[in-house]
Enzyme design. Structure first.
Site, PDB file in Angstrom:
ATOM      1  N   TYR A 121      37.431  24.134  22.043  1.00 32.35           N
ATOM      2  CA  TYR A 121      37.399  24.924  20.690  1.00 32.35           C
ATOM      3  C   TYR A 121      36.683  26.266  20.927  1.00 32.35           C
ATOM      4  O   TYR A 121      35.684  25.964  20.920  1.00 32.35           O
ATOM      5  CB  TYR A 121      37.282  23.474  19.535  1.00 32.35           C
ATOM      6  CG  TYR A 121      37.296  22.297  18.950  1.00 32.35           C
ATOM      7  CD1 TYR A 121      38.799  21.826  19.847  1.00 32.35           C
ATOM      8  CD2 TYR A 121      37.559  21.476  18.653  1.00 32.35           C
ATOM      9  CE1 TYR A 121      39.258  20.654  20.010  1.00 32.35           C
ATOM     10  CE2 TYR A 121      38.112  20.083  17.963  1.00 32.35           C
ATOM     11  CZ  TYR A 121      39.006  19.926  18.819  1.00 32.35           C
ATOM     12  OH  TYR A 121      39.868  18.977  19.323  1.00 32.35           O
TER      13      TYR A 121
ATOM     14  N   ASN B 117      50.234  14.982  16.858  1.00 31.68           N
ATOM     15  CA  ASN B 117      49.358  15.506  15.837  1.00 31.68           C
ATOM     16  C   ASN B 117      50.356  14.897  15.138  1.00 31.68           C
ATOM     17  O   ASN B 117      50.458  14.325  13.975  1.00 31.68           O
ATOM     18  CB  ASN B 117      50.340  16.590  16.227  1.00 31.68           C
ATOM     19  CG  ASN B 117      49.158  18.098  16.551  1.00 31.68           C
ATOM     20  OD1 ASN B 117      47.932  16.958  16.627  1.00 31.68           O
ATOM     21  ND2 ASN B 117      49.229  19.278  16.935  1.00 31.68           N
TER      22      ASN B 117
ATOM     23  N   HIS C 131      38.809  27.089  15.913  1.00 29.86           N
ATOM     24  CA  HIS C 131      38.152  25.957  15.431  1.00 29.86           C
ATOM     25  C   HIS C 131      37.479  26.895  14.098  1.00 29.86           C
ATOM     26  O   HIS C 131      37.027  25.899  13.508  1.00 29.86           O
ATOM     27  CB  HIS C 131      37.922  25.142  15.959  1.00 29.86           C
ATOM     28  CG  HIS C 131      37.270  23.857  15.262  1.00 29.86           C
ATOM     29  ND1 HIS C 131      36.412  24.200  15.034  1.00 29.86           N
ATOM     30  CD2 HIS C 131      38.011  22.870  14.717  1.00 29.86           C
ATOM     31  CE1 HIS C 131      35.982  21.869  13.746  1.00 29.86           C
ATOM     32  NE2 HIS C 131      37.000  22.111  13.708  1.00 29.86           N
TER      33      HIS C 131
ATOM     34  N   HIS D 219      30.054  16.300   6.294  1.00 29.37           N
ATOM     35  CA  HIS D 219      31.016  17.475   7.232  1.00 29.37           C
ATOM     36  C   HIS D 219      30.109  18.440   7.698  1.00 29.37           C
ATOM     37  O   HIS D 219      30.881  19.172   9.070  1.00 29.37           O
ATOM     38  CB  HIS D 219      32.935  17.643   6.873  1.00 29.37           C
ATOM     39  CG  HIS D 219      33.908  18.141   8.131  1.00 29.37           C
ATOM     40  ND1 HIS D 219      34.345  19.812   7.647  1.00 29.37           N
ATOM     41  CD2 HIS D 219      34.054  17.579   9.138  1.00 29.37           C
ATOM     42  CE1 HIS D 219      35.395  20.072   9.232  1.00 29.37           C
ATOM     43  NE2 HIS D 219      35.683  18.921   9.502  1.00 29.37           N
TER      44      HIS D 219
END
Length: 706
Positions: free
Chosen positions: A465, A43, A591, A432
């Site tokens: 997720y 990250n 998510h 997206h």
């Protein structure tokens, strides 16, 4: 500037610290804690490559200050560097403690000082025979120029002295041929040394006849924030070829951070600082591993030695109760909407829909938007089969999905080869959205089957997720979906009124959500029951933040369940006292994006691909889809409520912007484990006995929040 907003970059560092806390959490299995440390390191790499890289560009372009806190770009960078120093120390302590606990379980991270004489001899032989021949050392002096140091590549760098002539020695660690770990054979203990430590230990054998005055593993992080639209795209060049060139160019951008595994002489640091054009604040000493590439072989070794308690108990995604496994999924969608909640329920209905459509002679077209795809994708296989069967298959493939560009380029080639129409979205906007629509013609009857999701069409991440999915044959939603793809195929972005039900960025989601917040304020002023509940990854959009503060001042209850960045500081009297913020960091990555407006009992709900970040609301093509089915609304409210009641993995933000662990009470509520347990119960399967789940009243928890 107001003091009730947090800076985006500093909020992100707080998020990564919450991930680090999971590495420190003794209730997590040992290897999973090590995996959390690897996530923390990865990250931070990506944060520096993208966000810190971008801030360096902003300084050159003299960009204005942060619109939420008034911090200049330089002030933000200085604060980031300072926070990173502390973050690294906390990471080092976490690794040191974890290595000790692993040693207590007979798993040893070996350092040179820990080796016995026999182990040293074995390592020396291994180095001479297996490693030394593969090394390509280089001396830097007036006749040998300083080499290019690749992004995220580990190097051994030494300061050399030969007859009072000082120089630099560099050894690249070739990951293609050198294994990350060297294991020492043994029956009970698992002992190993990282390749970097091995080469560092025997560097003197490489640079013979020279004195080594300082040595370290060194790792460079380079700016990777090279935007495709700003890189002078030539319309005469094939877009995929342009993206390939862009990826190569990105790998050679300016360094933004350098890490040392050891404290080295000032002279060596000064040389690197000058060569890499860095400031002292961009140079960090990190005692924990600079790279966690050893994670995969270590995991394999631990499994092979039957250390299963080092890992989470295996959980298997179940079948959604909304779909019968042995019945046509298309028929079921025509009968009722289907809801799927990842990772608790599996991707089978989505795959089955595609596979049925590929074989159904009455299906005319399949249209889908892909952002991140699994490396071995059944979705791609179904799409190629459909195209080969003569269906009109349109794939909106986003080639600018950060760090997945090469994977998507490869898939786009294969899809085109199979006969799919591959499009690359709209100029200046990333696509997206997570949507698929299937068009079926049965005589005079036209049918649509629409799938919308908060998550990607990716079988791997669907197990890791949390995401929500809706499958519907609603005619008007299907028409919206077809119009969405028609606009993409014409390289257009949607206007605010292009759709009957969908909301689409960059024009629609933010404006509509702000209008709904303002409507909630008006209704609350009349009825006094205003309630807004948003679940998302990140919240940074200033216009949305301002409107939520208006709602709080009016007395509307605002609950924000935000995994990552949250620029809204709650609980400030007279400003945000009616806003509450929580964050869940656990085994699965939170998510899903769910947006709830009470609307005096009408309860308007949306699932979306979009977080409420400026990049999503203004710079991407995103979708939000309303949910009308009363039963599915209750499902979504249950997900929100159990997340809010989590007292195992949840943190609550205070009025200073700091996060505190939620007080653990009985019943212990691990929201992710509770949702998995519920999925097993609905599928009439036995939940693993090793996992303890306190009994709860689902309806009671939902009523308590809503």
């Amino acid at each position: 500037m107001p003091e009730f907003y947090d800076n985006r970059e500093l909020s992100w560092l707080k998020f990564n610290h919450r991930v680090l806390e999971e590495a420190q959490n003794v209730e997590n299995p040992l290897f999973e804690r090590l995996r959390f440390l690897a996530i923390v390191a990865n990250n931070l790499d990506e944060f520096y490559m993208v966000r810190v890289g971008s801030m360096h560009d902003q300084i050159l372009l003299e960009k204005p200050a942060d619109n939420k806190t008034g911090m200049s770009v330089r002030e933000q960078l200085d604060a980031v560097y300072l926070k990173t120093q502390k973050h690294n120390k906390d990471r080092d302590k976490a690794f040191e403690k974890l290595a000790k606990e692993l040693k207590d379980k007979n798993v040893h991270f070996l350092r040179p000082e820990n080796l016995s004489s026999d182990e040293k001899e074995m390592m020396k032989q291994y180095f001479d025979q297996e490693v030394m021949p593969l090394l390509s050392p280089q001396v830097v002096d007036p006749k040998h120029p300083f080499p290019f140091l690749a992004n995220r590549q580990s190097y051994i760098i030494v300061q050399l002295n030969m007859k009072n002539r000082k120089s630099l020695g560099i050894i690249a660690i070739n990951r293609q041929f050198l294994k990350p770990l060297v294991f020492i054979p043994g029956k009970k203990a698992v002992k190993f040394m990282r390749m970097e430590d091995l080469i560092l230990m025997y560097a003197q054998r490489v640079f013979r006849d020279m004195d080594i005055e300082g040595r370290s593993v060194v790792r460079i992080i380079r700016n990777a924030d090279l935007d495709a639209e700003e890189a002078y795209y030539d319309e005469d060049i094939d877009y995929r070829e342009f993206m390939k060139m862009l990826i190569k160019k990105r790998s050679k951008l300016r360094p933004v951070r350098v890490e040392f595994s050891e404290d080295v002489p000032k002279e060596l640091k000064a040389i690197l600082r000058k060569r890499l054009k860095l400031t002292a604040s961009q140079m960090f000493i990190v005692k924990s591993p600079l790279s966690f590439e050893f994670i995969a072989p270590l995991e394999e070794k631990l499994h092979s030695t039957h250390r299963e308690t080092f890992f989470y108990t295996q959980l298997t995604p179940q079948v959604t109760p909304y779909a019968e496994p042995n019945t046509s999924i298309m028929r079921q969608i025509l009968d009722h909407d289907i809801f799927i909640s990842y990772p608790f329920q599996n991707t089978t209905p989505v795959l089955k829909l595609l596979q049925e459509a590929a074989l159904d002679k009455k299906v005319v077209a399949i249209k889908i938007a892909l952002y991140r795809v699994a490396s071995e994708s059944k979705i791609i296989a179904a799409l190629t089969e459909a195209a080969e069967n003569g269906k009109d298959v349109v794939v909106a493939m986003e080639l600018k999905a950060r760090f997945d560009e090469e994977n998507n380029i490869n898939w786009s080639d294969k899809l085109e080869d199979a006969g799919c129409k591959v499009i690359y979205g709209v100029d200046y906007y990333k696509v997206h959205s997570k949507i698929m629509v299937i068009l079926r013609k049965d005589g005079n009857l036209t049918q649509t089957f629409t799938h919308v999701s908060s998550g990607n069409y990716n079988e791997k991440t669907s197990r890791l997720y949390t995401d929500v999915n809706l499958m519907t044959a609603n005619k008007e939603i299907g028409e919206d979906a077809l119009e969405f793809f028609n606009l993409l195929q014409l390289a257009k972005i949607s206007e605010a009124n292009d759709f009957t039900h969908f909301l689409a960025s960059p024009m629609g989601i933010k404006n509509k959500f702000i209008a709904l917040i303002q409507e909630e304020i008006r209704v609350h002023n009349v009825h006094g029951d205003g309630h807004i509940f948003f679940k998302m990854n990140s919240l940074t959009d200033k216009d949305v933040l301002d409107t939520l503060v208006e709602a709080s001042k009016a007395g509307v209850k605002v609950d924000l369940l935000v995994r990552g960045i949250c620029c809204q500081i709650p609980g400030i009297p007279g400003v945000s006292e009616n806003i509450r913020v929580r964050s869940i960091i656990g085994r699965f990555l939170e998510h899903s994006r769910i947006y709830y407006f009470h609307a005096h009992g009408e309860e308007k709900m949306y699932i979306s691909s979009a977080d409420l970040m400026t990049r999503n609301t203004e710079k991407r093509v995103e979708l939000a889809c309303p949910v009308y089915d009363a039963k599915i609304k209750e499902e979504l409210k249950t997900i929100l409520a159990i997340g809010w009641k989590d007292n195992v993995n949840a943190r609550v933000m205070d009025e200073k912007g700091d996060y505190k662990q939620v007080k653990k009470e009985k019943p212990a509520i691990n929201s992710q484990l509770q949702l998995y347990h519920r999925a097993y119960q609905e599928a009439e399967k036995d939940f693993p006995e090793t996992l303890e789940v306190d009994p709860i009243t689902w309806d009671g928890i939902t009523r308590e929040i809503f």
